[in-house]
Design an enzyme around this catalytic site. Structure first.
Site, PDB file in Angstrom:
ATOM      1  N   GLU A 122      43.388 -16.720  41.660  1.00 26.83           N
ATOM      2  CA  GLU A 122      44.783 -16.768  41.216  1.00 26.83           C
ATOM      3  C   GLU A 122      45.478 -18.049  41.660  1.00 26.83           C
ATOM      4  O   GLU A 122      46.245 -18.651  40.908  1.00 26.83           O
ATOM      5  CB  GLU A 122      45.549 -15.545  41.736  1.00 26.83           C
ATOM      6  CG  GLU A 122      45.046 -14.213  41.202  1.00 26.83           C
ATOM      7  CD  GLU A 122      45.347 -14.016  39.721  1.00 26.83           C
ATOM      8  OE1 GLU A 122      46.040 -14.866  39.127  1.00 26.83           O
ATOM      9  OE2 GLU A 122      44.884 -13.011  39.161  1.00 26.83           O
ATOM     10  N   ARG A 132      46.759 -20.794  38.809  1.00 31.63           N
ATOM     11  CA  ARG A 132      48.217 -20.891  38.696  1.00 31.63           C
ATOM     12  C   ARG A 132      48.772 -22.115  39.421  1.00 31.63           C
ATOM     13  O   ARG A 132      49.580 -22.857  38.865  1.00 31.63           O
ATOM     14  CB  ARG A 132      48.868 -19.616  39.246  1.00 31.63           C
ATOM     15  CG  ARG A 132      48.408 -18.341  38.552  1.00 31.63           C
ATOM     16  CD  ARG A 132      49.303 -17.168  38.907  1.00 31.63           C
ATOM     17  NE  ARG A 132      48.671 -15.890  38.579  1.00 31.63           N
ATOM     18  CZ  ARG A 132      49.327 -14.765  38.338  1.00 31.63           C
ATOM     19  NH1 ARG A 132      50.647 -14.747  38.401  1.00 31.63           N
ATOM     20  NH2 ARG A 132      48.685 -13.646  38.052  1.00 31.63           N
ATOM     21  N   ASP A 144      36.159 -11.408  31.764  1.00 25.81           N
ATOM     22  CA  ASP A 144      36.681 -12.053  30.562  1.00 25.81           C
ATOM     23  C   ASP A 144      36.574 -13.574  30.557  1.00 25.81           C
ATOM     24  O   ASP A 144      35.977 -14.179  29.666  1.00 25.81           O
ATOM     25  CB  ASP A 144      38.127 -11.611  30.323  1.00 25.81           C
ATOM     26  CG  ASP A 144      39.011 -11.737  31.562  1.00 25.81           C
ATOM     27  OD1 ASP A 144      38.485 -12.022  32.653  1.00 25.81           O
ATOM     28  OD2 ASP A 144      40.232 -11.548  31.437  1.00 25.81           O
ATOM     29  N   GLU A 151      47.694 -12.867  26.076  1.00 28.09           N
ATOM     30  CA  GLU A 151      46.434 -13.121  25.368  1.00 28.09           C
ATOM     31  C   GLU A 151      46.557 -13.090  23.847  1.00 28.09           C
ATOM     32  O   GLU A 151      45.946 -13.910  23.150  1.00 28.09           O
ATOM     33  CB  GLU A 151      45.368 -12.111  25.835  1.00 28.09           C
ATOM     34  CG  GLU A 151      44.843 -12.353  27.233  1.00 28.09           C
ATOM     35  CD  GLU A 151      45.807 -11.898  28.315  1.00 28.09           C
ATOM     36  OE1 GLU A 151      45.689 -12.372  29.458  1.00 28.09           O
ATOM     37  OE2 GLU A 151      46.689 -11.057  28.015  1.00 28.09           O
ATOM     38  N   THR A 153      42.772 -20.957  31.969  1.00 25.54           N
ATOM     39  CA  THR A 153      43.018 -19.560  31.635  1.00 25.54           C
ATOM     40  C   THR A 153      44.427 -19.106  32.003  1.00 25.54           C
ATOM     41  O   THR A 153      44.783 -17.957  31.759  1.00 25.54           O
ATOM     42  CB  THR A 153      41.957 -18.650  32.304  1.00 25.54           C
ATOM     43  OG1 THR A 153      41.970 -17.364  31.686  1.00 25.54           O
ATOM     44  CG2 THR A 153      42.225 -18.521  33.796  1.00 25.54           C
TER      45      THR A 153
END
Length: 652
Positions: A279, A283, A412, A547, A636
């Protein structure tokens, strides 16, 4: 003839008090005339005036009264007929067949309205098109479940969408049907707001979200808009950093400058705090690197080098598979308390950021660390036609929980980063491309399904050979990734599959009463199903995820089909209707199936500003050079990073 004791009355009453009834016509005429003559001239004039006025009013209102009573009697007769129809047995005689080629209009009173339960914007749009159910909706009447369109064709009703039962066998009729659908699509597209209106709507949504963050959570990780406070995850201003490049792309200069001042004066990574490697990489590191490349401001590169270096202890494991958590102040790392495993997505979705950090600093240690992870995963056993399990052990470097395959949570972005690393590196790392292509074949072979009754394409899960129709909203990244691959030279079949999956993801929104997708759905696959999608009670929440709008952006950028913009516009309107908090900010909700009370969760995830609104803005823009997909690849978390020049594709 008359009693002298009778009372004088200013009245036209034919009966006198104290006398019995008499039927003498002569007496009645004389009595009335005598009373009329006894009235004064003023009284007679007043009575005549009132009489004439009443007659005029009666004549004027006669037509409307006639229509009113006629309509009343018609409704009564119809209701009586319907009751009789329901109660009486069906007649033996059947309706005579209509002559071929003759299409008789169905009586308006007998037409059945379509069952329409989509989001408000869809309902308004369908009413503008003259849908037969619009009149019923306006009157607040329920619509029949087994609906028919005005042209009499049977339809299958499923929340927010109407699918005609395709029984046309005549090629000419089929061609006409396709043309009608194309015309309807063109009409829908014409209803799309102008580009400037759409872009400003996204800017306004961002300003509103930013206002809530600035007023109640400035410098903290996340806004709690309902309680007007904040939540902490890492204590690093997560929402602010995640939003930096969004503000730059949206041209929100004032907001960007105030955020930049906070980064320069307040942001410090010298804290004794555990952060999640994945994360914080996607980010924070990704957000700082992206902002550096967009602005050229070295402040953001300095901060990126600082956080990137502090995350490196995570790779100090026996297997070179990184731990999930790092203390960025103490320089130590460890797995979660309950296991020594990391998720496959977490350890294989940090590569774009660390590779870029090496590329921009010419310090190879960052890229070497993440490349080693990919090499080891490439060689591992336990895959099935390119599909990987969800967990990997940090001690021995082997997959765990074998036999379970998904493109949802915990796996994913592994597939996403296979393609995007290949693109980032100048399309030279063939192992990454081979793994991606094999995985997509595995998806088509093992995970691709189609719903009943409408045949929507979806990607399910495989558990020890058993197929499940469960699909996370997270999987809706896949249409965009497939389309991106086709844009960079991969087979056209990838784009066709992307379009099919995009429709399924869109229906995850349309078929919900709020027009917003749940976190998880189950597609119905057994014959005889009346709806394509089921949602369990525990899965009905919406976290403002990006998404679907991410994939809409890619599909519109590559196909120029404006229906993708229209779908995104509908989603934005429903975010505004059901998740917007008046005092500032947006909130995730617990129940997308309850438009009356969607049950807000009091949390605005940082990715709503970092991803969702950014992708909506790019979707609504008709400028292909606004973050060109030939020059940038998105991580992502929607942070664009440069595609390296061809000569720079080799490992640093």
């Amino acid at each position: 003839m008359l009693s002298p004791s009778r009372k004088e009355l200013v009245s036209l009453n034919l009966l006198e008090q104290g006398r019995g009834y008499t039927n003498g016509k002569q007496w009645r005429r004389q009595s009335c005339w005598r009373k009329w003559k006894q009235l004064s001239r003023l009284q007679r004039s007043l009575i005549l005036f009132i009489t004439v006025l009443v007659l005029i009013c009666g004549i004027a209102t006669y037509p409307s009264l006639t229509e009113h009573w006629r309509g009343f009697s018609d409704r009564a007769l119809r209701e009586e007929g319907e009751l009789k129809k329901d109660s009486d047995p069906k007649p033996f005689a059947q309706e005579l067949p209509k002559p071929p080629g003759l299409i008789l209009p169905e009586p308006a009173s007998e037409r059945k309205a379509s069952h329409k339960r989509g989001p408000p914007l869809l309902q308004n749009r369908q009413q503008k098109k003259g849908n037969a159910s619009s009149a019923l909706l306006a009157e607040g009447k329920p619509e029949p479940k087994n609906a028919e369109k005005e042209d009499g064709k049977p339809v299958v009703s499923w929340r927010g969408a109407m699918i005609e039962a395709d029984q046309v066998t005549d090629p000419a009729a089929k061609e006409k049907e396709n043309k009608d659908k194309a015309d309807a699509e063109a009409e829908n597209t014409s209803l799309l707001e102008p580009e400037s209106v759409r872009l400003e709507a996204v800017r306004e949504a961002f300003r509103h979200a930013w206002k809530g963050y600035k007023d109640f959570a400035w410098g903290h990780d996340e806004l709690k808009p309902l309680s007007k406070t904040y939540g902490e995850w890492f204590g690093l201003g997560l929402t602010l950093i995640d939003s930096l490049d969004t503000m730059w792309i949206l041209d929100l200069k004032e907001e960007f400058e105030e955020a930049k001042k906070w980064v320069a004066s307040e942001l410090s990574f010298n804290k004794n705090v555990d952060v999640n490697l994945f994360e914080s990489t996607i980010r924070i590191l990704g957000g700082l690197l992206s902002t550096y490349h967009l602005t050229g401001d070295s402040l953001f590169l300095e901060k990126a080098i600082d956080i990137g270096t502090r995350l490196m202890p995570a790779f100090n494991t026996p297997s070179k598979i990184p731990y999930s958590d790092v203390n960025i102040g103490a320089g130590t790392a460890h797995p979660p308390r309950w296991t020594s495993d990391s998720t496959v997505a977490e350890v294989t979705s940090i590569q774009l950021e660390f590779r870029e950090l090496s590329h921009v600093t010419q310090d190879s240690r960052y890229q070497m660390a993440v490349n080693e992870v990919m090499k080891r995963v490439h060689k591992l056993e336990g895959k099935q036609d390119g599909l990987v399990p969800m967990f990997i052990n940090t001690n021995n470097g082997q997959f765990t929980h074998l036999g379970v395959f998904t493109l949802g949570a915990r796996a994913d972005s592994y597939y996403e980063y296979l393609l995007k690393q290949w693109i980032q590196g100048g399309k030279k790392e063939t192992e990454l491309l081979e793994d991606y292509l094999q995985a997509m074949e595995g998806v088509k072979k093992h995970l691709l399904g189609h719903s009943s009754p409408s045949g929507l394409a979806f990607v399910g899960e495989l558990s020890h050979g058993h197929f499940s129709s469960k699909m996370d909203h997270l999987v809706c990244f896949l249409p965009g990734t497939l389309a991106l691959g086709n844009h960079h030279g991969l087979p056209v079949e990838h784009l066709e599959l992307a379009k099919q999956l995009m429709e399924g993801c869109y229906q995850m929104y349309v078929q919900m009463e709020t027009g917003l997708s749940p976190e998880i759905v189950h597609f119905n696959t057994h014959q005889g199903s009346t709806s394509d999608i089921d949602v369990k009670l525990a899965d009905r929440h919406n976290l403002l995820r990006p998404e679907t709008v991410e994939s809409l952006f890619y599909l519109y950028r590559f196909t120029k089909d404006r229906k993708y913009q229209r779908w995104g516009w509908e989603i934005l309107q429903n975010f505004n209707k059901y998740t917007r908090v008046p005092t500032g900010g947006y909130t995730s909700i617990n129940n997308v199936r309850d438009p009356e009370y969607p049950s807000p969760r009091d949390k605005m995830e940082s990715f709503f500003l970092g991803e969702t609104l950014k992708y909506l803005y790019l979707l609504f823009s008709d400028n292909p050079d606004l973050i060109s997909l030939d020059k940038y690849v998105f991580n992502t978390e929607a942070h664009p990073l440069p595609i390296w020049p061809q000569e720079a594709g080799e490992t640093v």
